[in-house]
Design an enzyme around this catalytic site. Structure first.
Site, PDB file in Angstrom:
ATOM      1  N   SER A  86      34.454  37.035  37.660  1.00  0.00           N
ATOM      2  CA  SER A  86      35.840  36.871  38.076  1.00  0.00           C
ATOM      3  C   SER A  86      35.934  36.753  39.595  1.00  0.00           C
ATOM      4  O   SER A  86      35.327  35.868  40.189  1.00  0.00           O
ATOM      5  CB  SER A  86      36.690  38.010  37.512  1.00  0.00           C
ATOM      6  OG  SER A  86      38.064  37.779  37.723  1.00  0.00           O
ATOM      7  N   HIS A 196      42.294  35.865  33.126  1.00  0.00           N
ATOM      8  CA  HIS A 196      41.428  35.001  32.332  1.00  0.00           C
ATOM      9  C   HIS A 196      42.027  34.602  30.986  1.00  0.00           C
ATOM     10  O   HIS A 196      41.378  34.678  29.950  1.00  0.00           O
ATOM     11  CB  HIS A 196      40.044  35.648  32.176  1.00  0.00           C
ATOM     12  CG  HIS A 196      39.446  35.954  33.507  1.00  0.00           C
ATOM     13  ND1 HIS A 196      39.129  34.966  34.409  1.00  0.00           N
ATOM     14  CD2 HIS A 196      39.201  37.130  34.134  1.00  0.00           C
ATOM     15  CE1 HIS A 196      38.693  35.521  35.520  1.00  0.00           C
ATOM     16  NE2 HIS A 196      38.737  36.830  35.381  1.00  0.00           N
TER      17      HIS A 196
END
Length: 312
Positions: A86, A196
């Protein structure tokens, strides 16, 4: 024998993590550079109060990752592979010289602001252990069909370590459903946004537009992305990955696998986490995985050199 640097994502933070970075000239210089680029002292970002902010957390993680990567490089340990989970991907991009540190910090600050503003409260992430991605998706579909608010697969960190994103109530209900279906654990993470998944489509589009003029360069070593878990070789590909990774599932296990299959034999996880180290140790016992936060820098350097077959 080749070295890979791994950079953790949001959820790895803990109070004081920037203050616990190694006492090293490269670390001090990185902290000073970050403070100058952002216009405030970055050592204010790791208090309990500050870490309630997605912005503080994401900036702090990138600062920590780059600081330790630079300290290792100063000791002659430059990685052949860089990958981050991430927001950790920003430190990875700096590590392989695809993005300047100051630009990475500004882009991360914008990313975090967009994420926080999109869903300022009531959302987050839950980690589910013991079920496969297919099992989690099947449960999520059933949950939605029965009138529950949708949850989304956000991270595939390992074959049976899946993170889901959604609203607080949906995550709580889904955790109960997952445990009833045989999950070993369903634990809420210290992340206050639904990362996400498609809930961040608009934020990703906005960051893509904002980052259009940020200069990127061809990576000088291998950069492995989140979305596909594969190496990216061009400046534009790295730009697109960083600008949009907030809305796509993180395929961390695929990224880990491709690095090891490509020859990475020593893996070092930047502070403050150890989750990525634990995943590597569990699934790839033949490689050497080390958490930078668990060892003094001098000892970490000595161990990495020895395992890479270098003198000293």
């Amino acid at each position: 024998m080749t070295l890979a640097l791994l950079f953790p994502g949001q959820g790895a933070q803990n109070a004081g993590f920037l203050h616990r970075l190694p006492q090293h000239d490269a670390v001090r210089a990185t902290l000073d550079e970050a403070s100058a680029a952002l216009g405030f002292d970055v050592l204010t970002l790791d208090s309990d109060d500050a870490l309630r902010s997605t912005i503080a957390v994401q900036i702090g993680l990138v600062v920590a990752g780059v600081a330790v990567a630079r300290a290792l490089a100063h000791e002659g340990l430059a990685p052949q592979f860089s990958a981050g989970l991430s927001v950790g991907a920003y430190a990875a991009a700096v590590s392989c010289e695809a993005l300047a540190f100051g630009d990475a910090l500004r882009m991360v600050r914008k990313r975090a602001e967009l994420m926080e503003n999109a869903w300022p409260s009531g959302y987050g992430l839950t980690a589910v252990a013991g079920l496969s991605e297919t099992q989690v998706e099947t449960l999520a579909d059933a949950h939605a069909r029965e009138g529950g608010e949708r949850v989304y697969v956000a991270n595939v960190n390992a074959p049976r370590q899946i993170v889901v994103a959604g609203a607080d109530g949906a995550l709580e209900a889904f955790a109960a459903r997952a445990l009833a279906a045989g999950a070993r654990k369903a634990q809420r993470l210290a992340v206050a946004v639904p990362s996400h998944c498609e809930l961040l489509d608009d934020a990703a589009d906005a960051l893509t537009e904002w980052a259009r003029d940020i200069p990127f360069r061809t990576p000088r070593s291998v950069y492995v992305d989140n979305r596909g878990g594969r190496p990216l070789y061009t400046a534009d590909a790295v730009r697109a990955d960083l600008a949009t990774n907030m809305r796509y599932t993180v395929r961390w296990y695929d990224a880990l696998t491709v690095m090891i299959e490509s020859g990475a034999s020593v893996l070092v996880e930047a502070p403050p986490g150890q989750v990525l180290t634990d995943i590597a140790r569990e699934h790839y016992s033949e490689v050497s995985a080390l958490a930078g936060s668990s060892l003094p820098l001098e000892r970490l350097v000595a161990i990495v050199r020895r395992r890479l077959g270098q003198d000293g």
